[in-house]
Design an enzyme around this catalytic site. Sequence first.
Site, PDB file in Angstrom:
ATOM      1  N   SER A  98     -17.007  71.157  14.296  1.00  0.00           N
ATOM      2  CA  SER A  98     -16.197  72.053  13.478  1.00  0.00           C
ATOM      3  C   SER A  98     -16.926  73.382  13.241  1.00  0.00           C
ATOM      4  CB  SER A  98     -15.831  71.349  12.165  1.00  0.00           C
ATOM      5  OG  SER A  98     -14.787  72.012  11.495  1.00  0.00           O
ATOM      6  N   ASP A 223      -5.952  66.518  15.805  1.00  0.00           N
ATOM      7  CA  ASP A 223      -6.737  67.302  14.849  1.00  0.00           C
ATOM      8  C   ASP A 223      -5.825  68.246  14.066  1.00  0.00           C
ATOM      9  OD1 ASP A 223      -8.635  68.917  13.533  1.00  0.00           O
ATOM     10  OD2 ASP A 223     -10.057  68.727  15.179  1.00  0.00           O
ATOM     11  N   HIS A 251      -9.750  65.049  13.277  1.00  0.00           N
ATOM     12  CA  HIS A 251     -10.859  65.997  13.210  1.00  0.00           C
ATOM     13  C   HIS A 251     -12.223  65.309  13.301  1.00  0.00           C
ATOM     14  CE1 HIS A 251     -12.473  69.922  12.505  1.00  0.00           C
ATOM     15  NE2 HIS A 251     -13.056  69.612  11.372  1.00  0.00           N
TER      16      HIS A 251
END
Length: 271
Positions: A98, A223, A251
Amino acid sequence: MGYYVEVEKNVKIYVEDLNPKGEKTILFLHGWPGNHKLFEYQFNQLPKMGYRCIGIDQRGFGESDKPFDGYDYDRLSDDVRGVVDALKLKDFTLAGHSTGGAIAIRYMARHKEYGVCKLALFAAAAPSLIQRPYFPYGLPKQAVDDIIKGTYNDRPNMLRGFGDIFYFQHKTGAFSDWVFKLGLQASSWGTAATANTWLDEERLFYDLGMISVPTLIIHGIHDKVCLFPLGQAQNQGIKNSRLVPFEFSGHASFFDEKDRFNSVLASFIEE
């Protein structure tokens, strides 16, 4: 074992260093708003396979110092370089999830891939987390504005909502609670400032083209934070890259499909 590395005056970064005698090293950069503990399952298993696993807490998060400034990608990538230099790391795999993936990309460009032999990106927040006139694939800018506003007005509620969209398979209250508690360990100012960097940062488009090492891109097709087209854009922008879609992940593919995740990552490192 855990210890601290001073990356600038009065700012120390926490480092978790497992299996220091491992033959190959993986340096993990966590995503917002967590810390190195997000990679718990990797740290449980990969050292058993002979890897040295290093996790750092970004400034403002986890057990690292929490200064009021320094949350742009340049400074955050410089913090990584400080750890790399202190530990004298060479020929390691840089792995980022991320926002940690965005920091990894900036490190590769800004520090000219220093010490890195391979790059692994997991649901990376790049080349842009938000939609832009020339990049319609991210989140609406308003979604990030709401996160920043929520951080200042009701951070626990904001974190609760984020934990609820973190996973695809693991949607139980316990997993959401876990991400919620990791987020509470961060500073509120660091949480908001990092989110603000998502709005300001556009140079990652350029950074992608600076990467030459073999690159693995793992991205969950479900996601809801860093949408799957971001992984496709990374694959197009990084010349020596391979995109591996995870069909049953959101995610957090490192938990949603943890066994496959570890297997794919280890196979990539051994290539």
